[in-house]
Design a protein around this motif. Sequence first.
Motif, short mmCIF file in Angstrom:
data_model
loop_
_atom_site.label_atom_id
_atom_site.label_comp_id
_atom_site.label_asym_id
_atom_site.label_seq_id
_atom_site.Cartn_x
_atom_site.Cartn_y
_atom_site.Cartn_z
N ILE A 148 0.86 -1.19 0.00
CA ILE A 148 0.00 0.00 0.00
C ILE A 148 0.89 1.24 0.00
O ILE A 148 1.64 1.47 0.95
N GLN A 149 0.81 2.02 -1.06
CA GLN A 149 1.62 3.24 -1.15
C GLN A 149 1.14 4.27 -0.12
O GLN A 149 -0.05 4.37 0.16
N ASP A 150 2.09 5.03 0.42
CA ASP A 150 1.75 6.05 1.42
C ASP A 150 0.72 7.06 0.91
O ASP A 150 -0.15 7.48 1.65
N GLU A 151 0.80 7.42 -0.36
CA GLU A 151 -0.13 8.40 -0.94
C GLU A 151 -1.57 7.89 -0.91
O GLU A 151 -2.52 8.66 -0.79
N VAL A 152 -1.74 6.58 -1.02
CA VAL A 152 -3.07 5.99 -1.06
C VAL A 152 -3.70 5.92 0.33
O VAL A 152 -4.91 5.83 0.48
N LEU A 153 -2.88 6.01 1.38
CA LEU A 153 -3.40 5.95 2.74
C LEU A 153 -4.27 7.16 3.07
O LEU A 153 -5.08 7.12 4.00
N ALA A 154 -4.14 8.24 2.30
CA ALA A 154 -4.98 9.43 2.49
C ALA A 154 -6.37 9.25 1.87
O ALA A 154 -7.23 10.11 1.99
N LEU A 155 -6.58 8.09 1.22
CA LEU A 155 -7.88 7.77 0.61
C LEU A 155 -8.53 6.62 1.39
O LEU A 155 -7.87 5.92 2.15
N ASN A 156 -9.83 6.41 1.17
CA ASN A 156 -10.47 5.19 1.65
C ASN A 156 -9.93 4.05 0.81
O ASN A 156 -9.81 4.18 -0.41
N ASN A 157 -9.58 2.93 1.42
CA ASN A 157 -9.07 1.78 0.69
C ASN A 157 -10.01 0.61 0.89
O ASN A 157 -10.22 0.15 2.02
N GLN A 158 -10.58 0.14 -0.22
CA GLN A 158 -11.59 -0.92 -0.17
C GLN A 158 -11.03 -2.21 -0.74
O GLN A 158 -10.37 -2.21 -1.78
N PHE A 159 -11.31 -3.33 -0.06
CA PHE A 159 -10.92 -4.66 -0.51
C PHE A 159 -12.19 -5.51 -0.55
O PHE A 159 -12.76 -5.82 0.49
N GLN A 160 -12.63 -5.86 -1.75
CA GLN A 160 -13.79 -6.73 -1.93
C GLN A 160 -13.25 -8.15 -2.03
O GLN A 160 -12.49 -8.47 -2.94
N VAL A 161 -13.59 -9.02 -1.06
CA VAL A 161 -13.04 -10.37 -0.99
C VAL A 161 -14.15 -11.40 -1.21
O VAL A 161 -15.17 -11.38 -0.53
N THR A 162 -13.94 -12.29 -2.17
CA THR A 162 -14.85 -13.39 -2.46
C THR A 162 -14.03 -14.67 -2.40
O THR A 162 -12.93 -14.73 -2.94
#
Length: 131
Positions: free
Chosen positions: A79-93
Amino acid sequence: MKKDIDIPKVEKVYVAAVKVYNEAFKVEEWNAYLINDKDEAIEMALIVSKGFDENKVTSTIRHKLEHLPAKSFAKIEFIQDEVLALNNQFQVTFFSEGKMYEKKYVFRKNSVNEKALRELPIIPNKGILAK
């Protein structure tokens, strides 16, 4: 029609953000992990991840784990540091016990940080569980 499909509740399966030391680059970095705390294996796990907020959306990334044994974990992605300022969604099936399971896990923006570190199931490092 969709109401006729039974998707059982996901229990003892988690997505966690863990800060680990990368030997190759000599830096600490955040990685997302899929944790299987169940007594049964997970088969054919499909994970779709993206970052987003009101103004930005990252690329969608897809991952596949063919087999995740009981009481184990596997790295999903860096996970890039820049992306931590966003909501991060993981759809798991995934499949387990002959049934299909699905759950959406979200790290709210700025929730992945040093202050939020906690003990995790299975993983020896501290980290943050997605909601």
